[in-house]
Design a protein around this motif. Structure first.
Motif, PDB file in Angstrom:
ATOM      1  N   TRP A   1       0.836  -1.190   0.000  1.00  0.00           N
ATOM      2  CA  TRP A   1       0.000   0.000   0.000  1.00  0.00           C
ATOM      3  C   TRP A   1       0.877   1.248   0.000  1.00  0.00           C
ATOM      4  CZ3 TRP A   1      -0.729   4.301   2.991  1.00  0.00           C
ATOM      5  CH2 TRP A   1      -1.868   5.050   2.709  1.00  0.00           C
ATOM      6  N   THR A   2       1.995   1.215   0.707  1.00  0.00           N
ATOM      7  CA  THR A   2       2.893   2.372   0.777  1.00  0.00           C
ATOM      8  C   THR A   2       3.427   2.722  -0.608  1.00  0.00           C
ATOM      9  OG1 THR A   2       3.528   1.717   3.006  1.00  0.00           O
ATOM     10  CG2 THR A   2       4.949   3.299   1.892  1.00  0.00           C
TER      11      THR A   2
ATOM     12  N   TRP B   1       2.051   1.969  -3.509  1.00  0.00           N
ATOM     13  CA  TRP B   1       0.929   2.452  -4.306  1.00  0.00           C
ATOM     14  C   TRP B   1       0.619   3.905  -3.945  1.00  0.00           C
ATOM     15  CZ3 TRP B   1      -3.885   4.304  -2.913  1.00  0.00           C
ATOM     16  CH2 TRP B   1      -4.790   4.482  -3.962  1.00  0.00           C
ATOM     17  N   HIS B   2       0.592   4.219  -2.673  1.00  0.00           N
ATOM     18  CA  HIS B   2       0.295   5.565  -2.205  1.00  0.00           C
ATOM     19  C   HIS B   2       1.361   6.547  -2.693  1.00  0.00           C
ATOM     20  CE1 HIS B   2      -0.234   8.893   0.692  1.00  0.00           C
ATOM     21  NE2 HIS B   2      -1.510   8.565   0.561  1.00  0.00           N
TER      22      HIS B   2
ATOM     23  N   SER C   1       0.574   9.607  -5.265  1.00  0.00           N
ATOM     24  CA  SER C   1       0.881  10.982  -4.846  1.00  0.00           C
ATOM     25  C   SER C   1       1.720  11.696  -5.903  1.00  0.00           C
ATOM     26  CB  SER C   1       1.637  10.979  -3.519  1.00  0.00           C
ATOM     27  OG  SER C   1       0.833  10.429  -2.502  1.00  0.00           O
TER      28      SER C   1
END
Length: 96
Positions: free
Chosen positions: A9-10, A12-13, A17
């Motif tokens: 998830w990190t 992807w985030h 961004s």
């Protein structure tokens, strides 16, 4: 946003961004300059952000050189792809 492969998830985030920031940059730059920014695409903006963000102190001159470098690089790639495509399709009439 569709060109990513992440495992967490990190990651992807982080990618989302950067893409959002690049999109904002392109939209605002085109708005401010009246769409007179040839070759400035979302992909190029993302590449520029990736090149500029690690530099804590980026002067206006360095930023201009960075943009010029990426625009020239994109133009060379476009010319090369076009030349290769035309070589593979000899029956296509070239525009002048």
């Amino acid at each position: 946003m569709g060109h990513y492969e992440t495992r967490s998830w990190t990651s992807w985030h982080h990618h989302m961004s950067l893409v959002a920031l690049a999109h904002l940059y392109v939209v605002q730059t085109r708005r401010d300059l009246g769409r007179k920014v040839p070759g400035l695409t979302l992909d190029m903006a993302l590449r520029l952000l990736r090149a500029a963000l690690p530099r804590p102190q980026l002067s206006l001159e360095e930023a201009g050189e960075l943009v010029d470098y990426h625009r020239a690089r994109n133009q060379r790639a476009t010319d090369s792809h076009r030349k290769t495509w035309l070589a593979r399709h000899p029956n296509v009439v070239r525009k002048k």
